[in-house]
Design a protein around this motif. Structure first.
Motif, PDB file in Angstrom:
ATOM      1  N   LYS A  38       0.905  -1.156   0.000  1.00  0.00           N
ATOM      2  CA  LYS A  38       0.000   0.000   0.000  1.00  0.00           C
ATOM      3  C   LYS A  38       0.937   1.196   0.000  1.00  0.00           C
ATOM      4  O   LYS A  38       1.779   1.336   0.897  1.00  0.00           O
ATOM      5  CB  LYS A  38      -0.876  -0.006   1.245  1.00  0.00           C
ATOM      6  CG  LYS A  38      -1.687   1.240   1.460  1.00  0.00           C
ATOM      7  CD  LYS A  38      -2.871   1.354   0.555  1.00  0.00           C
ATOM      8  CE  LYS A  38      -4.079   0.718   1.180  1.00  0.00           C
ATOM      9  NZ  LYS A  38      -5.245   0.793   0.307  1.00  0.00           N
ATOM     10  N   ALA A  39       0.824   2.044  -1.028  1.00  0.00           N
ATOM     11  CA  ALA A  39       1.703   3.206  -1.150  1.00  0.00           C
ATOM     12  C   ALA A  39       0.892   4.484  -1.037  1.00  0.00           C
ATOM     13  O   ALA A  39      -0.132   4.635  -1.708  1.00  0.00           O
ATOM     14  CB  ALA A  39       2.452   3.163  -2.476  1.00  0.00           C
ATOM     15  N   VAL A  40       1.340   5.386  -0.181  1.00  0.00           N
ATOM     16  CA  VAL A  40       0.645   6.653   0.042  1.00  0.00           C
ATOM     17  C   VAL A  40       1.644   7.809  -0.023  1.00  0.00           C
ATOM     18  O   VAL A  40       2.848   7.608   0.114  1.00  0.00           O
ATOM     19  CB  VAL A  40      -0.111   6.665   1.391  1.00  0.00           C
ATOM     20  CG1 VAL A  40      -1.208   5.604   1.404  1.00  0.00           C
ATOM     21  CG2 VAL A  40       0.833   6.474   2.562  1.00  0.00           C
ATOM     22  N   ALA A  41       1.092   9.032  -0.209  1.00  0.00           N
ATOM     23  CA  ALA A  41       1.932  10.193  -0.480  1.00  0.00           C
ATOM     24  C   ALA A  41       2.255  11.072   0.723  1.00  0.00           C
ATOM     25  O   ALA A  41       3.016  12.017   0.591  1.00  0.00           O
ATOM     26  CB  ALA A  41       1.270  11.052  -1.559  1.00  0.00           C
ATOM     27  N   SER A  42       1.689  10.752   1.898  1.00  0.00           N
ATOM     28  CA  SER A  42       1.925  11.638   3.042  1.00  0.00           C
ATOM     29  C   SER A  42       1.859  10.875   4.361  1.00  0.00           C
ATOM     30  O   SER A  42       1.287   9.786   4.435  1.00  0.00           O
ATOM     31  CB  SER A  42       0.884  12.759   3.068  1.00  0.00           C
ATOM     32  OG  SER A  42      -0.388  12.226   3.383  1.00  0.00           O
ATOM     33  N   ALA A  43       2.411  11.512   5.385  1.00  0.00           N
ATOM     34  CA  ALA A  43       2.358  10.933   6.720  1.00  0.00           C
ATOM     35  C   ALA A  43       0.907  10.822   7.193  1.00  0.00           C
ATOM     36  O   ALA A  43       0.518   9.814   7.791  1.00  0.00           O
ATOM     37  CB  ALA A  43       3.174  11.790   7.691  1.00  0.00           C
ATOM     38  N   ALA A  44       0.097  11.825   6.883  1.00  0.00           N
ATOM     39  CA  ALA A  44      -1.316  11.800   7.297  1.00  0.00           C
ATOM     40  C   ALA A  44      -2.054  10.638   6.639  1.00  0.00           C
ATOM     41  O   ALA A  44      -2.813   9.917   7.296  1.00  0.00           O
ATOM     42  CB  ALA A  44      -1.991  13.125   6.947  1.00  0.00           C
ATOM     43  N   ALA A  45      -1.811  10.425   5.352  1.00  0.00           N
ATOM     44  CA  ALA A  45      -2.459   9.317   4.642  1.00  0.00           C
ATOM     45  C   ALA A  45      -1.986   7.983   5.208  1.00  0.00           C
ATOM     46  O   ALA A  45      -2.772   7.044   5.339  1.00  0.00           O
ATOM     47  CB  ALA A  45      -2.168   9.399   3.149  1.00  0.00           C
ATOM     48  N   MET A  64       9.190  15.019   3.941  1.00  0.00           N
ATOM     49  CA  MET A  64       7.946  15.167   3.184  1.00  0.00           C
ATOM     50  C   MET A  64       7.250  16.433   3.651  1.00  0.00           C
ATOM     51  O   MET A  64       7.274  16.750   4.837  1.00  0.00           O
ATOM     52  CB  MET A  64       7.021  13.964   3.419  1.00  0.00           C
ATOM     53  CG  MET A  64       7.565  12.641   2.943  1.00  0.00           C
ATOM     54  SD  MET A  64       6.420  11.286   3.230  1.00  0.00           S
ATOM     55  CE  MET A  64       6.435  11.164   5.019  1.00  0.00           C
ATOM     56  N   PRO A  65       6.609  17.146   2.717  1.00  0.00           N
ATOM     57  CA  PRO A  65       5.866  18.335   3.142  1.00  0.00           C
ATOM     58  C   PRO A  65       4.639  17.938   3.955  1.00  0.00           C
ATOM     59  O   PRO A  65       4.049  16.890   3.736  1.00  0.00           O
ATOM     60  CB  PRO A  65       5.447  18.982   1.805  1.00  0.00           C
ATOM     61  CG  PRO A  65       5.559  17.906   0.782  1.00  0.00           C
ATOM     62  CD  PRO A  65       6.565  16.919   1.284  1.00  0.00           C
ATOM     63  N   GLY A  66       4.305  18.754   4.931  1.00  0.00           N
ATOM     64  CA  GLY A  66       3.100  18.528   5.709  1.00  0.00           C
ATOM     65  C   GLY A  66       3.228  17.484   6.799  1.00  0.00           C
ATOM     66  O   GLY A  66       2.242  17.106   7.413  1.00  0.00           O
ATOM     67  N   GLY A  67       4.423  17.009   7.056  1.00  0.00           N
ATOM     68  CA  GLY A  67       4.642  16.017   8.107  1.00  0.00           C
ATOM     69  C   GLY A  67       5.768  15.083   7.713  1.00  0.00           C
ATOM     70  O   GLY A  67       5.660  14.369   6.724  1.00  0.00           O
ATOM     71  N   SER A  68       6.830  15.099   8.454  1.00  0.00           N
ATOM     72  CA  SER A  68       8.010  14.298   8.111  1.00  0.00           C
ATOM     73  C   SER A  68       7.832  12.838   8.514  1.00  0.00           C
ATOM     74  O   SER A  68       6.929  12.488   9.275  1.00  0.00           O
ATOM     75  CB  SER A  68       9.244  14.854   8.818  1.00  0.00           C
ATOM     76  OG  SER A  68       9.193  14.560  10.206  1.00  0.00           O
TER      77      SER A  68
END
Length: 134
Positions: A38-45, A64-68
């Motif tokens: 499962k591949a996602v683009a952000s820490a939140a996702a 990563m932008p928006g959360g490292s």
């Protein structure tokens, strides 16, 4: 060189990287070894899919932008402290100057370079998951 099992079917890996081409490449490499990715683009996702996907291993970009990746692994380790369990995790980075010691302190057990040979990614993930080589 370590010989890898022909198939790592059933091993679930969560890949977190803000760069689509890197996410896709890592996914192709891991899936070619039978892993479910499962591949996602952000820490939140990543945090959102964590419980439904129940990964065996986390592969996470640091910057990563928006959360490292550091923020994400700290969130995961805090959740584990409350609810139990443990998700083995490796940081992955394109930067030579990333500090392995900082990654370890944040909660990662391994540290990979994006430009390493893909077999190194597979070997590290296999080791983290407790799989043994044949």
């Amino acid at each position: 060189m370590t010989q890898m099992p022909q198939s790592l079917h059933g091993l679930r890996v969560l890949v977190v990287d803000d760069e689509a081409d890197i996410r896709e490449f890592i996914t192709v490499v891991l899936e070619s070894h039978g892993m479910s990715v499962k591949a996602v683009a952000s820490a939140a996702a990543a945090f959102e899919v964590l419980k439904p996907f129940q990964p065996d291993v986390l592969v996470c970009d640091i910057r990563m932008p928006g959360g490292s990746g550091y923020d994400l692994i700290r969130q995961i380790r805090d959740l584990e402290a409350k609810e139990g369990g443990h998700l083995p995790a490796t940081a992955i980075t394109a930067y030579q100057d990333e500090d392995w010691e900082e990654s370890r302190k944040a909660g990662f057990e391994a540290h990979l370079h994006k430009f390493a040979q893909p077999i190194e990614w597979v070997e590290t993930i296999t080791q983290l998951a407790g799989q043994t080589s044949v």
